[in-house]
Design a protein around this motif. Structure first.
Motif, mmCIF file in Angstrom:
data_model
loop_
_atom_site.group_PDB
_atom_site.id
_atom_site.type_symbol
_atom_site.label_atom_id
_atom_site.label_comp_id
_atom_site.label_asym_id
_atom_site.label_seq_id
_atom_site.Cartn_x
_atom_site.Cartn_y
_atom_site.Cartn_z
ATOM 1 N N ARG A 242 -31.062 12.086 -16.857
ATOM 2 C CA ARG A 242 -32.334 11.630 -17.413
ATOM 3 C C ARG A 242 -32.047 10.389 -18.246
ATOM 4 O O ARG A 242 -30.910 9.933 -18.301
ATOM 5 C CB ARG A 242 -32.942 12.750 -18.253
ATOM 6 N N LEU A 243 -33.075 9.844 -18.877
ATOM 7 C CA LEU A 243 -32.833 8.668 -19.708
ATOM 8 C C LEU A 243 -31.984 9.040 -20.914
ATOM 9 O O LEU A 243 -32.184 10.096 -21.522
ATOM 10 C CB LEU A 243 -34.157 8.066 -20.187
ATOM 11 N N ASN B 245 -32.171 4.634 -24.128
ATOM 12 C CA ASN B 245 -33.150 4.179 -23.141
ATOM 13 C C ASN B 245 -34.503 4.857 -23.325
ATOM 14 O O ASN B 245 -35.545 4.265 -23.018
ATOM 15 C CB ASN B 245 -32.613 4.398 -21.723
ATOM 16 N N LEU B 246 -34.469 6.097 -23.821
ATOM 17 C CA LEU B 246 -35.729 6.780 -24.120
ATOM 18 C C LEU B 246 -36.487 6.019 -25.209
ATOM 19 O O LEU B 246 -37.705 5.832 -25.126
ATOM 20 C CB LEU B 246 -35.444 8.213 -24.558
ATOM 21 N N VAL C 172 -34.725 2.868 -15.721
ATOM 22 C CA VAL C 172 -34.038 3.937 -14.976
ATOM 23 C C VAL C 172 -33.040 3.316 -14.000
ATOM 24 O O VAL C 172 -31.878 3.739 -13.902
ATOM 25 C CB VAL C 172 -35.055 4.807 -14.209
ATOM 26 N N GLN D 208 -30.045 1.958 -15.758
ATOM 27 C CA GLN D 208 -29.134 2.994 -16.258
ATOM 28 C C GLN D 208 -28.264 3.566 -15.135
ATOM 29 O O GLN D 208 -27.060 3.761 -15.303
ATOM 30 C CB GLN D 208 -29.946 4.112 -16.923
ATOM 31 N N GLY E 155 -34.418 10.799 -13.037
ATOM 32 C CA GLY E 155 -34.868 9.632 -13.798
ATOM 33 C C GLY E 155 -36.354 9.382 -13.582
ATOM 34 O O GLY E 155 -37.103 9.106 -14.522
#
Lengths: 199, 433
Positions: free
Chosen positions: A3-4, A8-9, A33, A36, A44
């Protein structure tokens, strides 16, 4: 599948705050996404959907419309050879043929070492330097066969790392300003979804 | 002979670090918006009407008139179209990379004139350097006080967001661009009811203008609309950027005074295209992006005037002129353009989605030596189903103009080079291969 990350979130939340309606941030978040992970992983995309309260199918349905998004892994270097009219008139078909031979893959293919994905693309608006190509959307013009070989060698050896970031990294400039009024306070647990979703 | 009118939108290009705030300020940057902010918004709009600034995105509609059509409402948006994707058009790409502050300043002037609540610059996703330069410029402009609250001490506030696209030709169409900006697939919207000035972004009144159009505004405000209108001829005022490519010796963007020059100047003048490579003969040229019907050497003395080109059955469109010399296979050229449209059709409308695919397949088999004698009639019949009557401007059977643009290269090719198509079919191979 990732996931992020927390950082990045945070970037994604800042993007959402820029727009009057959250969904407008979908494409910019998908770029994060892809930056990353190098491609749009199912997790993602699902995470992007959670942040915007839209279904994974909506996310996938949107992403699949756009040529820049990959829903499968691609190489560290995405080599995009233009063959549209101005390039065609200046030898692009021959360049693409050479690129296939040099990399040993057809358009759409990725080299076994995961370094290069080759694709044939429509006009990339660099026609003053036809025939041209882009690597991870950094542009190279007036490319003959020898130029192509040198470029591939330089990329493989990491000599162009400053100019050509890994595939997925589009815009390295972070927005530094104008966020204070709109951005929500940072969440305590930055890895949690923005809101609970019905299962 | 090219006129010696000073460049407007490319005046700063070539300066060291032309994309930075310091370089921009050293060369008169942000003076235009400073002046605009001392005027009433209606006065700014009047200057742009006086200038008769035609939109530089392709349709060529008067920018000031467009602004005047904006519906009243509390919330209004300004969206700048930097999704340059018409093949062989590369002027906005250059403006984004080389002079992003000029685009920002123009956007601020427009936002003030129309009373926009928020402005967005939609940049083609592939323009990585353009996105980085523009994003840096926005950061600099915020810190300088030109964007945000109470800009330059005027009391006017505006937020500006740089929005990246993700790769789709159709998003250059303004309603598809708005769908994309809303986070959806780039499907064009039906007009009516979706005229952006009435029902645009998030259904609110919205002005969509091109990057080059915005880039003209600082000069117009600083020097006055009348000074701009003094350049060019008649309705075609100011200067315009032309992207010249193909078989010319000097492919590049050239900014020249509107309507005062001809295609011959653009392709052959030593300061412009510089003539055909290897001194070959010019066989044909595309006058305004690959959506435009082709012209032959007999039309080369036509003025670069959107109305004259329109009357002659084509368009100046996006300002891209592509020269093809006598070594060019016109079947291959037309097939490549057709393949492009087939690939980029969004798929909503049957004539475009299916017709584009049919045309691509028929053109392919002709070029590869498997064409049939009946294929020319079949091509024209399919084209007629997409754009009935095959006239210009084309009739529409689809939501947007992508579909009706598909026949241009094929009908031009058959009309101008019918024998070349027939040789492919009779000999069973491409004579240029």
């Amino acid at each position: 599948m990732p996931r992020l990350t927390a950082e990045n979130l945070q970037r994604a939340r800042q993007l959402i705050a820029l727009y009057p309606q959250p969904r407008s941030a979908l494409i910019p978040i998908l770029h994060i996404v892809q930056e990353q992970d190098g491609w749009l992983t199912p997790d993602g995309m699902a995470h992007a959907g959670e942040l915007l309260d839209i279904d994974p199918a909506e996310v996938y349905g949107t992403a699949s419309f756009y040529d820049m998004f990959f829903t499968h892994p691609v190489g560290r270097h995405l080599v995009s050879v233009c063959t549209n009219l101005a390039c065609l008139l200046n030898g692009a078909d021959e360049l693409l043929e050479h690129a296939e031979a040099r990399l040993g893959v057809a358009p759409g293919g990725t080299t076994a070492d995961g370094q290069f994905t080759l694709e044939e693309v429509e006009c990339i608006a660099f026609c003053g330097a036809a025939p041209c190509l882009a690597v991870n959307w950094r542009f190279f013009g007036n490319i003959g066969n020898e130029d192509f070989d040198r470029l591939v060698d330089d990329l493989a050896a990491g000599r162009l790392a400053d100019d050509v970031p890994p595939h997925g990294t589009l815009n390295r400039v972070r927005r530094r300003v104008g966020l204070s009024a709109a951005a929500p306070a940072p969440a305590e647990d930055t890895d949690a979804p923005a809101q609970a979703r019905p299962s | 002979m090219i006129t010696d009118a000073a460049p407007i939108v490319t005046a700063r290009i070539g300066n060291p670090q032309s994309w930075t705030l310091q370089s921009y300020l050293d060369n008169g940057g942000y003076d235009g918006v400073r002046k605009a902010l001392t005027m009433d918004p209606s006065e700014v709009q009047q200057e742009v009407l006086t200038a008769n600034l035609l939109g530089r995105g392709g349709a060529g509609f008067e920018a000031g008139k467009k602004w005047g059509m904006l519906a009243k409402g509390e919330t209004k948006y300004l969206v700048i179209n930097g999704d340059e994707s018409e093949p062989c058009t590369f002027k906005d790409h250059m403006l984004l990379e080389e002079d992003p502050h000029q685009i920002i300043e123009g956007t601020l002037i427009c936002a003030y004139a129309i009373g926009a609540s928020q402005a967005f610059i939609f940049v083609r996703g592939e323009f990585a350097l353009g996105l980085e330069r523009l994003s840096s410029a926005v950061n600099e402009a915020y810190a300088f006080g030109a964007i945000g609250r109470n800009i330059l001490g005027s009391g006017f506030s505006i937020d500006l967001v740089v929005h990246p696209g993700a790769g789709a030709y159709i998003c250059g169409e303004e309603t598809a661009l708005l769908e994309s900006l809303e986070g959806k697939r780039g499907y064009p919207r039906d007009k009516p009811p979706w005229f952006p000035a009435v029902k645009g972004l998030y259904s609110a009144p919205t002005i969509v203008n091109n990057v080059e159009t915005m880039s003209n505004l600082p000069w117009i405000v600083t020097n006055g609309g009348a000074a701009f209108a003094a350049l060019g001829i008649g309705r075609s005022t100011g200067t315009r950027l032309f992207s010249v490519s193909g078989h010319v010796k000097r492919p590049a963007n050239y900014e020249i005074e509107m309507a005062k020059h001809t295609f011959r100047d653009l392709i052959f003048d030593p300061k412009l295209g510089g003539g055909i490579r290897n001194d070959n003969q010019l066989k044909a040229f595309v006058p305004g992006g690959v959506s435009a019907p082709w012209f032959g050497p007999d039309q080369i003395d036509m003025a670069l005037d959107q109305d004259a080109v329109g009357k002659a059955g084509s368009m100046l469109g996006s300002g891209s002129v592509i020269a093809m010399d006598d070594t060019t296979c016109m079947v291959r050229a037309a097939w490549r353009i057709t393949r492009f449209f087939h690939r980029e059709s969004c798929g909503q409308c049957t004539p475009c989605r299916e017709g584009g695919g049919w045309l691509d397949k028929i053109m392919r088999r002709i070029e590869l030596g498997q064409g049939r004698e009946s294929d020319l009639d079949l091509l024209l019949d399919v084209c007629d189903n997409i754009a009935p009557g095959l006239g210009w401007p084309p009739q529409k059977t689809t939501i947007c103009v992508l579909g009706p643009s598909i026949p241009s290269s094929i009908t031009s090719g058959i009309k101008m080079f019918r024998d070349e198509f027939l040789v492919h079919i009779k000999d069973g191979r491409c004579p240029f291969a």
